[in-house]
Every structure is written in structure tokens, then in C-alpha cells.
Design an enzyme around this catalytic site. Sequence first.
Site, short mmCIF file in Angstrom:
data_model
loop_
_atom_site.label_atom_id
_atom_site.label_comp_id
_atom_site.label_asym_id
_atom_site.label_seq_id
_atom_site.Cartn_x
_atom_site.Cartn_y
_atom_site.Cartn_z
N SER A 196 -52.51 14.16 -36.43
CA SER A 196 -51.78 14.54 -35.21
C SER A 196 -52.48 13.97 -33.98
O SER A 196 -51.83 13.58 -33.01
CB SER A 196 -51.69 16.06 -35.10
OG SER A 196 -50.95 16.59 -36.18
N HIS B 86 -48.51 15.48 -43.27
CA HIS B 86 -48.16 16.91 -43.41
C HIS B 86 -46.93 17.07 -44.31
O HIS B 86 -46.90 17.94 -45.19
CB HIS B 86 -47.83 17.53 -42.05
CG HIS B 86 -48.98 17.68 -41.11
ND1 HIS B 86 -48.91 17.31 -39.79
CD2 HIS B 86 -50.23 18.17 -41.28
CE1 HIS B 86 -50.05 17.57 -39.18
NE2 HIS B 86 -50.88 18.10 -40.08
#
Length: 162
Positions: free
Chosen positions: A128, A17
Site C-alpha cells: 500500500s 491483498h
Amino acid sequence: MRIAVCPGSFDPITVGHLDLVERAAAIFDQVVVCVMANGEKRPMFTLEERLEMIRGAVAHIPNARAEAWGGLLADFARDQGAQALVKGVRNCIDFDWEYQMAQINRDLCPGLDTVILPARTKHLHISSTMVREMIRHHQKLDDYVPAGAADILRRIAEGKER
Ligand code: PNS
């Protein structure tokens, strides 16, 4: 002023990210990272906890900031005066999904385009979901979570175990 929004659930933010935000910040004048609820997922971290981690992670990028939003992404982008959403894709499954989301978001906010950036090869296996699994098993997160978010994540995760 060219403004981009990098949206996601960031549960938690990963090095993949952060790479995306850094690349977006090199293309656009301003980048707003928008942490949101994904209706399909039950998060490990609250919106506030995720926001704190993102702020720690992007603190070194002068033209990036982070906000939380509970509504439609297209409304947030309109509010921010953004011209584009920036999304990262690791594979064709990600691409297929982001392609559909891009059409929906453009329908909801005409003129709002989506810039799709390919993930770096070294980040292809990082998600994640994987980081949450590593947290559950008390594994080292240094290669997966940005340095600026790691301490915050550790503190929050320890608090949840008590
Ligand atoms: O990191 P994720 O989980 O892939 O992010 C998905 C997210 C949060 C960007 C997506 O679920 C989203 O845009 N949610 C906000 C609601 C919305 O605008 N949905 C699209 C039109 S119905």
C-alpha cells in the site's frame, strides 16, 4: 462453518491483498475482510473509503465480505465467530511482526489462531505504501490495485485533489 478474518489497514487494497483474500476463501467457508486503523500509520484514505474499495475488489468472491472495525482485532474475530486470522507475509520482517501479533491475538482471544500465507513472488514488491506513492505521482495503478477497486480509487483520489 470455518470462518477466517483477513485484517489490515488496506490503505488502499492492493492486488497482493486480493490474492490473499482469494486464497483464504478457497480454504475457509467464509472470509471477512476487516479494515482497521493501524495506530502506527496516518492513512491516505478514510475507513469508509477503504471499505468501499475493498467491497469493490472482493465482489466476485461469493464467500467473502468486508467490514470496518475501530477496536481490537481479537474482539472483532470473536464477534464474527472466527477460528482464524489470515495474514500475508512478503519477507522475514513481515513474518517477525506477524509472529508477534499472532501471539498477542491468541492471548487476547484464546483459540484464535493465525494462518500465515506467503505472498506470491510476483507480488513481493507491492505494498500500500508503494501504491500511495504512485497515486501522489499520478502513475498508472492497473498492475497494483484490483480492477474492482481501481475506478473507486480514481474517483476518491480525484476528489481529494480538488
Ligand atoms: O495492514 P496493516 O497496517 O499491517 O494492519 C495492521 C492491523 C490493522 C491488522 C493491526 O494494526 C491491528 O490489528 N490493529 C487493531 C488493534 C489491535 O487489535 N491490535 C493488536 C493488539 S494490541
